[in-house]
Structure formats: structure tokens, C-alpha cells
Scaffold this active site. Sequence first.
Site, PDB file in Angstrom:
ATOM      1  N   GLN A   1       0.848  -1.160  -0.038  1.00 28.07           N
ATOM      2  CA  GLN A   1       0.013  -0.077  -0.105  1.00 28.07           C
ATOM      3  C   GLN A   1       1.046   1.224  -0.066  1.00 28.07           C
ATOM      4  O   GLN A   1       0.300   2.283  -0.273  1.00 28.07           O
ATOM      5  CB  GLN A   1      -0.744  -0.006   1.107  1.00 28.07           C
ATOM      6  CG  GLN A   1      -1.957  -1.040   1.331  1.00 28.07           C
ATOM      7  CD  GLN A   1      -2.660  -0.923   2.601  1.00 28.07           C
ATOM      8  OE1 GLN A   1      -2.708  -2.096   3.354  1.00 28.07           O
ATOM      9  NE2 GLN A   1      -3.277  -0.021   2.894  1.00 28.07           N
TER      10      GLN A   1
ATOM     11  N   PHE B   1      -6.050  -4.244   3.361  1.00 27.02           N
ATOM     12  CA  PHE B   1      -6.852  -4.121   4.763  1.00 27.02           C
ATOM     13  C   PHE B   1      -5.896  -3.346   5.657  1.00 27.02           C
ATOM     14  O   PHE B   1      -6.046  -3.499   6.954  1.00 27.02           O
ATOM     15  CB  PHE B   1      -7.316  -5.463   5.216  1.00 27.02           C
ATOM     16  CG  PHE B   1      -8.187  -6.010   4.082  1.00 27.02           C
ATOM     17  CD1 PHE B   1      -9.215  -5.295   3.533  1.00 27.02           C
ATOM     18  CD2 PHE B   1      -7.853  -7.244   3.539  1.00 27.02           C
ATOM     19  CE1 PHE B   1      -9.865  -6.102   2.635  1.00 27.02           C
ATOM     20  CE2 PHE B   1      -8.425  -7.916   2.568  1.00 27.02           C
ATOM     21  CZ  PHE B   1      -9.575  -7.306   2.426  1.00 27.02           C
TER      22      PHE B   1
ATOM     23  N   GLU C   1       0.398  -1.705   4.695  1.00 28.29           N
ATOM     24  CA  GLU C   1       0.326  -0.151   4.790  1.00 28.29           C
ATOM     25  C   GLU C   1       1.885  -0.146   5.112  1.00 28.29           C
ATOM     26  O   GLU C   1       2.884   0.814   4.678  1.00 28.29           O
ATOM     27  CB  GLU C   1      -0.356   0.586   5.721  1.00 28.29           C
ATOM     28  CG  GLU C   1       0.020   2.109   5.879  1.00 28.29           C
ATOM     29  CD  GLU C   1      -1.053   2.941   6.467  1.00 28.29           C
ATOM     30  OE1 GLU C   1      -2.062   2.707   6.924  1.00 28.29           O
ATOM     31  OE2 GLU C   1      -0.677   4.172   7.082  1.00 28.29           O
TER      32      GLU C   1
ATOM     33  N   ARG D   1      -5.615   7.402  16.484  1.00 32.46           N
ATOM     34  CA  ARG D   1      -6.907   7.396  15.944  1.00 32.46           C
ATOM     35  C   ARG D   1      -8.098   6.718  17.139  1.00 32.46           C
ATOM     36  O   ARG D   1      -9.206   7.131  16.983  1.00 32.46           O
ATOM     37  CB  ARG D   1      -6.999   6.747  14.694  1.00 32.46           C
ATOM     38  CG  ARG D   1      -8.189   7.003  13.721  1.00 32.46           C
ATOM     39  CD  ARG D   1      -8.126   6.384  12.657  1.00 32.46           C
ATOM     40  NE  ARG D   1      -7.741   7.275  11.534  1.00 32.46           N
ATOM     41  CZ  ARG D   1      -8.502   8.195  10.752  1.00 32.46           C
ATOM     42  NH1 ARG D   1      -9.674   8.259  11.317  1.00 32.46           N
ATOM     43  NH2 ARG D   1      -7.931   8.868   9.778  1.00 32.46           N
TER      44      ARG D   1
ATOM     45  N   ARG E   1      -7.665  -1.681   8.680  1.00 29.01           N
ATOM     46  CA  ARG E   1      -9.223  -1.094   8.290  1.00 29.01           C
ATOM     47  C   ARG E   1      -9.839  -0.609   9.838  1.00 29.01           C
ATOM     48  O   ARG E   1     -10.538  -1.371  10.657  1.00 29.01           O
ATOM     49  CB  ARG E   1      -9.980  -2.089   7.800  1.00 29.01           C
ATOM     50  CG  ARG E   1     -11.055  -1.406   6.951  1.00 29.01           C
ATOM     51  CD  ARG E   1     -11.692  -2.581   5.948  1.00 29.01           C
ATOM     52  NE  ARG E   1     -12.634  -1.871   5.049  1.00 29.01           N
ATOM     53  CZ  ARG E   1     -13.063  -2.824   3.881  1.00 29.01           C
ATOM     54  NH1 ARG E   1     -13.168  -4.183   4.263  1.00 29.01           N
ATOM     55  NH2 ARG E   1     -13.852  -2.565   2.989  1.00 29.01           N
TER      56      ARG E   1
ATOM     57  N   PHE F   1      -8.016   1.112  11.699  1.00 24.84           N
ATOM     58  CA  PHE F   1      -6.827   2.054  12.556  1.00 24.84           C
ATOM     59  C   PHE F   1      -7.009   2.371  13.806  1.00 24.84           C
ATOM     60  O   PHE F   1      -6.979   3.622  14.093  1.00 24.84           O
ATOM     61  CB  PHE F   1      -6.424   3.230  11.541  1.00 24.84           C
ATOM     62  CG  PHE F   1      -5.064   3.499  11.416  1.00 24.84           C
ATOM     63  CD1 PHE F   1      -4.135   2.474  10.786  1.00 24.84           C
ATOM     64  CD2 PHE F   1      -4.491   4.764  11.813  1.00 24.84           C
ATOM     65  CE1 PHE F   1      -2.847   3.141  10.580  1.00 24.84           C
ATOM     66  CE2 PHE F   1      -3.267   5.274  11.791  1.00 24.84           C
ATOM     67  CZ  PHE F   1      -2.529   4.168  11.224  1.00 24.84           C
TER      68      PHE F   1
ATOM     69  N   THR G   1      -4.486  11.217  10.429  1.00 25.21           N
ATOM     70  CA  THR G   1      -4.584  12.190  11.450  1.00 25.21           C
ATOM     71  C   THR G   1      -3.278  13.053  11.196  1.00 25.21           C
ATOM     72  O   THR G   1      -3.184  13.906  12.262  1.00 25.21           O
ATOM     73  CB  THR G   1      -4.830  11.398  12.704  1.00 25.21           C
ATOM     74  OG1 THR G   1      -3.865  10.325  12.774  1.00 25.21           O
ATOM     75  CG2 THR G   1      -6.020  10.812  12.759  1.00 25.21           C
TER      76      THR G   1
ATOM     77  N   ALA H   1      -6.214   5.152   4.991  1.00 20.98           N
ATOM     78  CA  ALA H   1      -7.139   6.030   5.686  1.00 20.98           C
ATOM     79  C   ALA H   1      -8.414   6.392   5.026  1.00 20.98           C
ATOM     80  O   ALA H   1      -9.047   7.609   5.110  1.00 20.98           O
ATOM     81  CB  ALA H   1      -6.245   7.479   5.979  1.00 20.98           C
TER      82      ALA H   1
ATOM     83  N   GLU I   1     -12.989   2.558   5.124  1.00 18.32           N
ATOM     84  CA  GLU I   1     -13.152   1.978   6.580  1.00 18.32           C
ATOM     85  C   GLU I   1     -14.508   2.267   7.557  1.00 18.32           C
ATOM     86  O   GLU I   1     -14.720   1.386   8.159  1.00 18.32           O
ATOM     87  CB  GLU I   1     -11.886   2.821   7.383  1.00 18.32           C
ATOM     88  CG  GLU I   1     -10.520   2.239   6.737  1.00 18.32           C
ATOM     89  CD  GLU I   1      -9.673   3.255   7.443  1.00 18.32           C
ATOM     90  OE1 GLU I   1      -9.409   4.585   7.019  1.00 18.32           O
ATOM     91  OE2 GLU I   1      -8.636   2.792   8.030  1.00 18.32           O
TER      92      GLU I   1
HETATM   93  N1  LUZ Z   1      -2.822   5.358   8.170  1.00 14.60           N
HETATM   94  C1  LUZ Z   1      -2.143   6.379   8.659  1.00 14.60           C
HETATM   95  C2  LUZ Z   1      -4.115   5.245   8.147  1.00 14.60           C
HETATM   96  O1  LUZ Z   1      -0.801   6.576   8.509  1.00 14.60           O
HETATM   97  N2  LUZ Z   1      -2.756   7.392   9.221  1.00 14.60           N
HETATM   98  C3  LUZ Z   1      -4.081   7.468   9.502  1.00 14.60           C
HETATM   99  O2  LUZ Z   1      -4.881   8.232  10.014  1.00 14.60           O
HETATM  100  C4  LUZ Z   1      -4.812   6.471   9.231  1.00 14.60           C
HETATM  101  N3  LUZ Z   1      -6.174   6.107   9.366  1.00 14.60           N
HETATM  102  C5  LUZ Z   1      -6.875   5.154   8.743  1.00 14.60           C
HETATM  103  C6  LUZ Z   1      -6.150   4.122   8.156  1.00 14.60           C
HETATM  104  N4  LUZ Z   1      -4.836   4.175   7.836  1.00 14.60           N
HETATM  105 MO1  MOS Z   2      -5.500   1.559   6.419  1.00  8.96          MO
HETATM  106  S1  MOS Z   2      -5.917   0.563   8.274  1.00  8.96           S
HETATM  107  O1  MOS Z   2      -4.073   0.932   5.867  1.00  8.96           O
HETATM  108  O2  MOS Z   2      -6.489   2.689   5.594  1.00  8.96           O
END
Ligand code: LUZ
Ligand code: MOS
Length: 754
Positions: free
Chosen positions: A195, A226, A230, A308, A340, A342, A438, A507, A710
Site C-alpha cells: 500500500q 486492509f 501499509e 486514532r 481497516r 486503524f 490524522t 485512511a 473503513e
Molecule cells: N494510516 C495512517 C491510516 O498512516 N494514518 C491514518 O490516520 C490512518 N487512518 C486510517 C487508516 N490508515
Molecule cells: Mo489502512 S488501516 O492501511 O487505511
Amino acid sequence: MTKTMKNIDSIGHLRGESLFVDDIITKQNTLYGLVFDSPIAHGKIVNVDYSKAEILEGVVKIFTYKDILGVNQIGGIIADEELWAEKEVHFAGQPIAFIVADSEAIAKKARSLINIKIKELPIITSAKEAKEKGSFINAPRSFRSGSTKESFDQCDYIIEGETFSNGQEHLYLETQGCYAYPMENGNIKITSSTQGPTQIQIATSKVLGVSMHKIEVDVIRLGGGFGGKEDQATAWAVMSAVAVQHLKKPIKHVLNRHDDIRMTGKRHPYESTFKIGLTKNLKIQAFEAEFLQNSGAAADLSPAIAERTLFHATNSYFIPNVKTTVYSCKTNLPPNTAFRGFGGPQGMFVIESAIAQAADEIGVNKRYIQEANLIAENDKFSYGQIATKVEAGNSWTSAKEKFDLKKLEKDILNFNAENSRFKKGVSLMPIAFGISFTNTPMNHARALVHIYQDGSVGLSTGAVEMGQSVNTKMIQVASQTLGISSSKIKLETTNTTRVANTSPSAASATADLNGNAVLKACKLLMERLRKISSKMLSVDLDSISFENDFVLIKNKRSDLSWEKVVAQAMLERVALTENSHYATPQINFDKTKEKGHPFSYHVYGTAITSVTVDCLRGTYKIDAVQIVHDFGKSMNYGIDLGQVEGALAQGIGWMTMEEIVYNKKGQLMSNALSSYKIPDILSVPKKVDVIPLETKGNEMAILKSKAVGEPPLMYGIGTYFAIQNAVKEFNPNYKLKFHSPFTPEKVLMGLYES
Ligand code: LUZ
Ligand code: MOS
């Protein structure tokens, strides 16, 4: 709702023609990588004997930290994660070495020939234990608004309790993997199932000790992410790149399912405590919560996930006095990671538990407390953002009316009166999920648009396609803005040399960020082409627009085609390429005060869940989940509906059946699909109804179509409370417990406890 375009991948997927990492046609001399990982969760490495493995025929080289020319460090937020363990291991599954061989089978054989001696150290597996021992990733964080202390003194009801929510395995269909190969001059190209292509580029350049421009990362698509890719797609790619750097040969490294489940982190388990205070008329005046996040052995994304949790600790409710604290607890589990939601779902489970406990003690239906406290226009979230364009009340009321909650409740009452073995329960689950990373600086994206001289278009963005159909949405934006058919537009792979410095696709913000960049680039190209058309047709610039591959004059189709205008632009030497940058406006957050406006908007909705529990066996069926969801003005309802349904199933799985088990030694027991159950067609709700909330859409969302990845996962939380209500119907002595997943075993114990 805009006319639905079919997902551009659907035919390729159906025919098995879509390319994933493992489908890439390998080059000559390709070698295969396999990780040798720690069998022990915590200890000092005394000795590793590679001699037998090294002499196995077909083993090319076994890489360790000693082969690293840059730094042995891949931590993203905090530099606390070695690529290959040097002196100590901190979790079972931690990579120690990388075997490169002529085939996977040989690498596997070699792995079994490595002998390791580890002097074991004490192992921590739970967050609570970590907190007691002072084992943390970083300093705790707290959000405060008003004064909970003073407010509790004035409350008529004060309720305290504790909760636990377990982790969750991502179980993307495509396991982690990459294919890395040498280019000229020491440059390396990596195709990865990630990702975050830029994250891989950064980490690879650091570990290899080369500049970022020497590393090119390309992503075709992912068979699911998911959140699990990331941050945690990085290590495998970097290991392969180290091998490429030394061997100058292509390296393929695709994890088998067993290695993937064992070595990667999951959703964070949370152990939490709460205290909630209400007035006689059910207004929540004060809420305190302490969240213990089980972060695992390294930071990974834990601090951002913890943050978060605080942002969503009050879900869709307005509470004037709030004090929430989160501890990222360092344990000897694989570093837990994005999943998903987070950290949002973990936070929401606690406030929903607090309200359920309060309702139980006060003796009212939980939904009256929920309803009395829904956030309204101009209320303030605990982190200072003023809620605007709020749809909490609207979605709640619509769900009640559209799905006739009164009748449902009456039917359930009658059913429960008439049945002794089966009991039904219902719950309402509202959601409010903030859209934006965030971490404000991450909210940006770029798009590169080429119009080729035959009129076809190549589109590159930073968005990674992982099954969420973002590529289809990007084509929709371009097609609509350029006024040409989607078949003229090709979505290119996500590549760091074409679109640089990207934030990960995460996110829920990927379509918003990249879509807005596409929109900007296409608008700039359009300006040029409209000028040329106005000259070609000798009409006013203002009267020119494009639609269905033709120029319109005052909205009437002319004979001038898109292709002819493009050809003319070439003759006039006008640029047919554009590159645009988008950064979300308005958002900000001050971490020293823990206040600001971090989200560009919120997504709202309400789910009504009804279940039937078999009170002899403890098993249950989800009869229906009926949702009113705030899509804004959906740009592709088929895709967005798919996101709601998929997220719901995943949320239900987390809350009811997916049970991660580590033993005391920190080894994963639920390490295969025979011991880890995810929802299948028999366990998903028998009925899922989704009704889009009627709104005008939100200007901050791409084409007013709100982020959808999400938020709907959290509808699944409603299932927990519906089951709980059914159990309580059968056994009035059942003492509410908030310990997810609510497996049939736990249900059975609840049904018969006294
Ligand atoms: N990833 C991230 C996320 O790096 N920052 C976020 O605020 C976030 N929120 C949801 C899913 N992935
Ligand atoms: Mo995410 S939890 O990689 O939006």
C-alpha cells in the site's frame, strides 16, 4: 447517484488474467528468497550455525545484518525495528536471515538446516502486563475537554467497567511479496504488493545506503491490503533488494500463507477501562477511558493508531467532558499494525460498551442513551474540531424509520415470549469516522496525465489498487472531467518514478486525495483544449465544453471530435501532459495542545442488527443488518456498496469469531485457517440492506462522493451488542461482559452463568 461504471478489473479477475506479484513473468536467472525467523519470542542470540544450510546445493547465499551496507533499520515512525535481528530477538517470527536459493523448495530445505541457540529472556504477551512492567513504545497521550472530575460530581449515574477487544488477521487473499531486480548502474526496480510504495523506496535506500532515486518501486495491484500492507510490505522488499545489491540477480520473494500469518502483525488487541457519568435524563456528561494498546515488539504504526483511538473514543456522541489516555504497550508479539479502521474500531467498542453497561445498570434500552447523545451541528469533538454537516441524527432517525424499528422490536418481543430455546436480540450502531490521515502532513497526492497524440490517455497517480476499485474511480474522474469515454483512459501502475513522495493508500482517503489531483490536472488540460477548439470552430471560448468524445458548443454537439482537437494541439506544440498536486485544505492539528481540525469531514451512518441465539448450543445467526449509510453523493454506487458489505463482514468477523491466540511463549496458535475462522457465506448476515442517506454530498469529498473504505467496518460492532441482548433475554443473571470476539463458547457460558 452518478451512473455506475463497472469495475475495470472485474473481467480480468474473473478470467484469472489480472496480474499479481506471483504472476509476473520471471526473468532469466531469477533466485528465490525465504526468511529465517526467530522461533523464540524474546532472547539473546547466542549462536546461529548456517554451515549446513550454506553447503546445500542450490543455496546461493544466506544474508544477515552483516551484509547491510546502509543501516539495519526499517522503523517508519520510530527507528526501533531491525531488518534482521543482530543480538536479540523480540518476537517469534522476527526475521534473522534471508536465504537465497535456486528454488523455493531448496530455500525451505536450507531453512530447516539452520541451527540457532537463543538464551531466553522473560516474555510479555499482554498489554496490561507490559504497563505494569513499564514497557512502552513511546509516551502515553491524552485528549481532554471540559473537566471530567467536576462533572462526575454532578452526575446521577456513574458507571465503570473494562473491555477487551482482540486482534485480527488481515488475511488478504494475496500474501506479502515482491519481485526485485537489478537495472544498470546499481539501480534496482522492485515490484511489490504494498500500500506504500514510497515507504519501500525510503526504507530500501536507507538499508542499502543509496539515494532514493536509485530505487524504483512499482505496484500493479494488490490482492487485498486492509492495512496489513501499509507498513508491513516493506521488510520483504528491502530484504530482496539487499540480495539484488549483492548478487546482481533478480530475486522473487512471495511468502507462503503460514509464514505470512506467523511473521506479520495484526490489528491491535486493546485492554481498556472506562468510567461514564450520566444525568437522570440520560445525557452523558463525562467519559473517561484508558486504552492499553498491545503494540507488539516495535512501533510500526502503533503511535498513529493509538492517536486514532483517541479521535474516535466518543464515536458519534457529543460528550462535554472527556479524558482519554492511550498507552502503546511494548510486548513480545509481532509488531501490530494498521487494520481497516486503524484504532478507531477499538475506541468505539469501548464507548459502546460503556453505554451498554450504563443502560443495563440504569435499566433502560441502550438505544435511548445512544439517541439522547448523538452529536449535533456545531458540537465540539474532544479534540476541538467543530462538527459541521453532521448526519448522526439524520442517519439514526432514517434507519429507525426506513427499517421500521418499532415493528422489529415488537416482533422480537413476541418471538422471545413464545420461544424458550431461541432468543433474538437487536442493537443499533451509529458511526462517525473522521476522514484524513490524522498526521496532517500526509494528506497530499499527485497525478500525472498524458494525452497521447491519438487521443488515448495514460493516467498515473499515487493510489494503490487493492481491490477497493480506486483505479475505476480515478478513471471516472478523468473521463468526466475530460469529457471522453472511459475506454480511452488507461490507469498505469503506481510507480515511484512517475508519481513521487506518495502517502500510502490508506485512511479511506486515497480516492479523495488522488482523485482531486486527477481533477486538477485534467482541468488544466481541458483549458488548453477548449482554447484550441474555440479557435478551430471560431466560437466563443465560454460556449465550449467536451462530452462523449466531442466538442459541445453551448451544450450542443459539434462535428469536432476529441481526436481532432488533440491532433491540432500537437501541431500547435501545446503540452498534452499535466502533473498536479493536491493537499487537503483547512486541516490542522496541534499535538502540543491535542487540539485542532484534523479531519476534512466525517462519515456517518447507523446500522440495525438483529440476531438469533440458539440457547442450547450457544451458536447464533445474524438475521439482518440494516444500514443507512452516508455516501455523500456516491460516484459509483456498485463499488461503494461493495465496500459497505465487505467492511461489515470484516467487522462482524472481528467482533464474533476471529480469535487470535498466542500462547504464553508468544507463539501464534491460531496460525492457519483451520484454527482461525473468518466469516464465510454461512456466517454472514442472512440479509444486508443498505440505504443511502439522502444528503447533498460534501464539497471536501471527490465529486462529493464520501470516503467509504473503513467507516462501515464499525457497523460490525453492533453484532456484539445484539448477541448480548439475546443472551440477556435467556439469562437475566448474565452479567454483561465486553470481551470480543463473542464466540459461541463465550455465548454458551453467558447463557448458563448464574
Ligand atoms: N494510516 C495512517 C491510516 O498512516 N494514518 C491514518 O490516520 C490512518 N487512518 C486510517 C487508516 N490508515
Ligand atoms: Mo489502512 S488501516 O492501511 O487505511
